[in-house]
Structures are given as C-alpha cells and as structure tokens.
Design an enzyme around this catalytic site. Structure first.
Site, PDB file in Angstrom:
ATOM      1  CB  SER A 110       5.570   1.123   7.188  1.00 31.74           C
ATOM      2  OG  SER A 110       5.126   2.448   6.997  1.00 31.74           O
ATOM      3  CG  ASP A 250      -1.813   0.176   3.695  1.00 31.57           C
ATOM      4  OD1 ASP A 250      -1.320   1.063   4.417  1.00 31.57           O
ATOM      5  OD2 ASP A 250      -1.319  -0.952   3.550  1.00 31.57           O
ATOM      6  CG  HIS A 277       0.090   1.161   7.582  1.00 33.84           C
ATOM      7  ND1 HIS A 277       0.540   1.202   6.286  1.00 33.84           N
ATOM      8  CD2 HIS A 277       1.161   1.508   8.353  1.00 33.84           C
ATOM      9  CE1 HIS A 277       1.814   1.545   6.263  1.00 33.84           C
ATOM     10  NE2 HIS A 277       2.222   1.725   7.498  1.00 33.84           N
TER      11      HIS A 277
END
Length: 300
Positions: A110, A250, A277
C-alpha cells in the site's frame, strides 16, 4: 501464525527509535526481505504472515515506521515533520543499522509500495529486487478510483459518508459504521478479520497522528499531505526486477496499479482473483508460492 522472530529491538534514528523484528538468519547468504508496511501510520502486525518465507530460507525484516507501533510516537509533530523524505531516510538508516544495505529485497505494501518504489528509483547498489503489493502509483489516481468504488456501495452509504465529510464529523460513530461496507468489499474480505489485521487496525486507531496528517480520516478520503503525491515519474528509473501484486477487489484498483506495470522496465504483475487489499491473508498459499518464486528467480 508466523514463525517466531530470531531477533527484535530498536535502532537509533536521530533522537528517536525505530522498532524492528528479524525472522530467520541474516547471515544465511540470501538477501533479506525488508517489509515496508502501509498507512502511512499503520504497523507491521498485519504483514506478519510474510515471515513464513523464513521457513523456506529467506530472512524477513519487519519494522514499524516512526510514529506508530513499537517505534517512537510523536503526537505533537505537525505536517511539516511527517514527510516522504523522513520515511525514506528512516528506511536507509534501518538498512545500515542492521548491516544489510549491501544486499536486500524490498516488499512494500500500500503506502509502503510507493515508498519502496521511490527508494528503488534512486538505484541503491545493494537492492536486489522490489515487490510492490496492493499499492497505487499515484494518489490523484487513487482519489479518482475511490469515487467509482464509493458510488457502487449500497444505497445511502456514500451519502452518509459525504455528509460527514462535508460537516467535518468523520470521527463520528455513524461515519465509522458507514465505512464498513467499503472495508469489507475492498480492504479485507475475510470474516472475521484476522487477529494480525485487527492489531494494526487498533494500533492506528490508538495513535492516528501520521495517518490523519498524511492520508486523511479514511482510506477513501485522502485529503492529507499525500493527496497529490505520485511515483509515476520515477518508475522508469527502477532497474531491479519488480513483482507487482494486487487483488481483484482491491481498493488499489487496476487503474491505480497499471503505471507500475507500464513504466518499470523489468516487471511482472500478478492478480489475486479472490482477494482485495491483503492477498497475503486472503490467499496465503498462492501468495507464498508467488513470492517464493520471485525471490528464487532473483538468485538465478
């Protein structure tokens, strides 16, 4: 449960301390995989499953970025302190302190993926490979995609979110409840959420200084100092082999991830069809196979 750490502690970073954990043997002759967590302002906990690679002979280093978890907390520092260069310098400092700066692989998840890409674009001599997991290449792209994902939420949810965002009441229970349909679709689709994921969630809630300053009040309301930041311009400068990972559901949608695949010269993109995610939690067996295969390919 991830393997037990072989070492953990803190290293000095200016007047502060960076907490780290090593799983496996740093002197085994293989480059350690250094895990850069997301947020910004989260902790290493939700990524502990990556340490399973130590059972296959790959040492793994986790750390908590400054401001959260086991590292020094600085709740009184303002936006001028919490910058991308700060976290780049902290990463460099950790690599030197652990004696691995001349031979390592980076795994960034991320926000950590953008940070790792920026680090890699500077072509450090010791970097052997890069993994960018569930990471947008651009926060402007992220914001565009958030609108599309929010518009597809159940009726009334986005209206509730917008009302609280306009009123500045994003700390209300109603706003937090309205976030859940998004989180359950696009952040972690497992029910219940795993313990290690909840650990990072609660750590961030206990001290949201970094998250609120750099990101904003939620995943889909990025109004902090990162709102216009991108690494698209530096992706062509990344020379090492790169693995890009993302989930079919995601919050880092294909549109936000595609610049990595198009701009990094030596890159492979793996889509996890049953994940959002956190594919390392949602499809752990395939995740381990893909990551181990990538690391093995670096040795060849």
């Amino acid at each position: 449960m991830a393997p037990r750490p072989s070492a953990q502690g803190t290293v000095p970073f200016g007047e502060c301390r960076t907490w780290y954990r090593v799983t496996g043997d740093l002197d085994c002759g293989r480059p350690p995989l250094v895990v850069v967590h997301g947020g910004p302002g989260s902790t290493h906990d939700y990524l502990l499953a990556v340490a399973d690679l130590a059972e296959q002979g790959w040492p793994v280093v986790h750390y908590d970025q400054l401001g959260n978890g086991g590292s020094t907390h600085l709740p009184d520092r303002g936006a001028e302190f919490w910058t991308v260069p700060l976290f780049l310098v902290e990463l460099d400092n950790l690599l030197r302190a652990l004696g691995i700066a001349d031979d390592y692989v980076l795994f960034g998840h991320s926000w950590g993926g953008l940070l790792a890409a920026k680090h890699a674009s500077r072509r450090p001599a010791g970097l052997r490979g890069l993994v960018v997991a569930d990471s947008p290449a651009s926060y402007p792209l992220w914001r565009q995609e958030m609108k599309a994902l929010r518009d597809a939420l159940p009726p009334g949810v986005n209206e509730t979110l917008l009302r609280h965002e306009a009123a500045g009441t994003t700390d209300s229970d109603e706003y937090k409840a309205a976030m859940m349909p998004f989180n359950e679709r696009h952040v972690c689709r497992l029910k219940p959420w795993p313990r290690e994921y909840l650990a990072s969630y609660y750590e961030l809630s206990n001290d949201p200084t970094v998250y609120f300053t750099m990101n904003g009040p939620s995943e889909f309301h990025v109004v902090g100092t990162l709102r216009d930041w991108s690494v698209e311009d530096c992706c062509p400068d990344i020379e090492v082999p790169t693995l890009v990972i993302s989930g079919r559901y995601d919050e880092a949608t294909p549109a936000t991830v595609r610049p990595y695949a198009e701009l990094i010269p030596d890159v492979r993109w793996e889509m996890f069809e049953e994940s959002s995610h956190v594919p390392h939690l949602e499809e752990p067996e395939r995740f381990q196979r893909v990551l181990a295969g990538f690391l093995g390919g670096l040795r060849e």
